[in-house]
Scaffold this active site. Structure first.
Site, PDB file in Angstrom:
ATOM      1  N   ASP A  88       0.840  -1.200   0.000  1.00 28.70           N
ATOM      2  CA  ASP A  88       0.000   0.000   0.000  1.00 28.70           C
ATOM      3  C   ASP A  88       0.875   1.250   0.000  1.00 28.70           C
ATOM      4  O   ASP A  88       1.888   1.316   0.691  1.00 28.70           O
ATOM      5  CB  ASP A  88      -0.878  -0.035   1.272  1.00 28.70           C
ATOM      6  CG  ASP A  88      -1.959   1.026   1.260  1.00 28.70           C
ATOM      7  OD1 ASP A  88      -2.426   1.396   2.355  1.00 28.70           O
ATOM      8  OD2 ASP A  88      -2.322   1.508   0.170  1.00 28.70           O
ATOM      9  N   GLY A 185      -7.522   8.244   7.853  1.00 33.66           N
ATOM     10  CA  GLY A 185      -7.671   8.520   9.274  1.00 33.66           C
ATOM     11  C   GLY A 185      -9.123   8.656   9.718  1.00 33.66           C
ATOM     12  O   GLY A 185     -10.059   8.414   8.960  1.00 33.66           O
TER      13      GLY A 185
HETATM   14  O1  LIG Z   1      -6.703   4.323   2.351  1.00 35.01           O
HETATM   15  C1  LIG Z   1      -6.274   3.714   3.329  1.00 35.01           C
HETATM   16  C2  LIG Z   1      -7.111   3.496   4.575  1.00 35.01           C
HETATM   17  O2  LIG Z   1      -7.953   4.565   4.800  1.00 35.01           O
HETATM   18  P1  LIG Z   1      -8.700   4.689   6.219  1.00 35.01           P
HETATM   19  O3  LIG Z   1      -7.833   5.530   7.087  1.00 35.01           O
HETATM   20  O4  LIG Z   1     -10.008   5.352   5.884  1.00 35.01           O
HETATM   21  O5  LIG Z   1      -8.880   3.310   6.777  1.00 35.01           O
HETATM   22  N1  LIG Z   1      -5.030   3.148   3.294  1.00 35.01           N
HETATM   23  O6  LIG Z   1      -4.309   3.191   2.158  1.00 35.01           O
HETATM   24  C3  LIG Z   1      -4.403   2.602   4.494  1.00 35.01           C
HETATM   25  C4  LIG Z   1      -3.354   3.614   4.925  1.00 35.01           C
HETATM   26  C5  LIG Z   1      -2.458   2.982   5.924  1.00 35.01           C
HETATM   27  C6  LIG Z   1      -1.506   4.032   6.481  1.00 35.01           C
HETATM   28  O7  LIG Z   1      -0.465   3.298   6.905  1.00 35.01           O
HETATM   29  P2  LIG Z   1       0.728   3.891   7.764  1.00 35.01           P
HETATM   30  O8  LIG Z   1       0.107   4.568   8.954  1.00 35.01           O
HETATM   31  O9  LIG Z   1       1.481   2.653   8.143  1.00 35.01           O
HETATM   32  O10 LIG Z   1       1.504   4.796   6.871  1.00 35.01           O
HETATM   33 NA    NA Z   2      -3.251   0.654  -2.071  1.00 39.28          NA
HETATM   34 ZN   LIG Z   3      -4.631   5.074   1.259  1.00 41.29          ZN
END
Ligand SMILES: O=C(COP(=O)(O)O)N(O)CCCCOP(=O)(O)O
Ligand code: NA
Ligand SMILES: [Zn+2]
Ligand SMILES: [Ca+2]
Length: 311
Positions: A88, A185
């Site tokens: 990701d 977030g």
């Molecule tokens: O789009 C999303 C999730 O979105 P959400 O916050 O609505 O669940 N994501 O891509 C997940 C983001 C994960 C962030 O990871 P780190 O803190 O390790 O950098």
């Molecule tokens: Na992704």
């Molecule tokens: Zn994201």
């Protein structure tokens, strides 16, 4: 274990449902996500951010990527549902290459903070390499407000559907994350939740590939309330309402990234268990009930996405 994520996302796109992409940073979250998918008979994507790879590997990227692949493969071979492992928000070239080498099913190259031409060039480079070894690639157009692995976006910049058409054609990327108003977030919207469905519709029409919704957590208010009752300070937390998620899926979203909903559920029930079972020091007895709830929220989301029974 799915060799490349494209196979499960193309099917979802053809049939009009979405696959959950759930982030994990440790064994317990991975267990909860995989158990939920198995119980829902749903194909699932498990994802690590670059920060998660560093966390799992205690700072060593090769160790983190290798351990993530081996944990997922070991659990997945016991399951009846297809499981894909996704990088990701890949931003660092070395981490993206390490994930591919370790055996990830797909990688995201997130260069959406760069000008269009640079994003296109970066993405094209990763697509050429990944496709040469049979791995799928996700890219992003537009910017999500908030923190994305130490790139702080002040304001969200929504996707330009005309750019998306050119971008997908030129890069041959397998799936695209169009920014349509969400952010990462627990505090997604100042006022009313709002997504730009018109743009989403156009992006799907112009690109005809599986689309990804980032920042898609719903932030269930009952869980926020529970966390606050046990000492958390999460007032004002707001996510994407269920009806908006469903509309986004109808309009062509086929991968839905979810991390915050699992984090909030974990924190609410960890606080509750610790405050109710004051003499408990066995982590297994603390984590077991907590991750039962994390599993339940993953199942609820899989049902909303329409991927239950699609394995
Ligand atoms: O789009 C999303 C999730 O979105 P959400 O916050 O609505 O669940 N994501 O891509 C997940 C983001 C994960 C962030 O990871 P780190 O803190 O390790 O950098
Ligand atoms: Na992704
Ligand atoms: Zn994201
Ligand atoms: Ca981005």
């Amino acid at each position: 274990y799915v060799k490349n994520t494209k196979e499960i996302l193309d099917k979802a796109s053809r049939e009009g449902y979405a696959i959950g992409a759930f982030n994990f940073n440790n064994m317990e979250f991975l267990q909860a996500i995989l158990e939920a998918a198995e119980e829902e008979k749903a194909p699932v994507i498990v994802a690590t951010s670059e920060g998660a790879i560093k966390y799992i590997g205690k700072g060593d990227i090769e160790t983190g990527a290798k351990l993530a692949v081996e944990m997922v493969r070991t659990y997945a071979e016991k399951l009846s549902v297809p499981v894909a492992l996704h990088l990701d928000h890949g931003r660092d070239f070395r981490i993206i290459m390490t994930a591919i080498k370790a055996g990830y099913s797909s990688v995201m190259i997130d260069a959406s903070h760069l000008p269009f031409e640079e994003n296109l060039r970066e993405t094209k480079k990763i697509v050429e390499i990944a496709h040469a070894v049979g791995i799928s690639v996700e890219a992003e157009l537009g910017k999500l407000k908030g923190i994305e692995d130490n790139v702080v976006e002040k304001e969200s910049v929504l996707v330009d559907p005309e750019e998306a058409k050119i971008f997908v054609k030129e890069t041959e990327v397998d799936f695209l994350a169009p920014a349509i108003g969400t952010s990462h977030g627990a505090f997604k919207f100042k006022g009313e939740a709002q997504l730009d469905f018109e743009r989403l519709k156009k992006v799907k029409e112009y690109t005809q590939i599986p689309l990804v919704l980032h920042g898609a957590s719903m932030v269930p208010q009952d869980v926020v309330k529970l966390a606050n009752e046990y000492g958390a300070e999460l007032s004002g937390a707001k996510g994407v309402p269920e009806d908006m998620l469903k509309k986004a899926i109808e309009l062509g979203i086929n991968k839905i990234n979810t991390d915050t909903d699992l984090r909030i559920t974990f924190v609410a029930y960890l606080r509750k268990v610790l405050s109710e079972d004051k003499s408990q020091i066995d982590p297994r007895k603390i984590f077991k009930p907590v991750f039962e709830h994390v599993k339940e929220i993953v199942k609820e989301r899989i049902r909303i996405f329409g991927s239950s029974g699609k394995a």
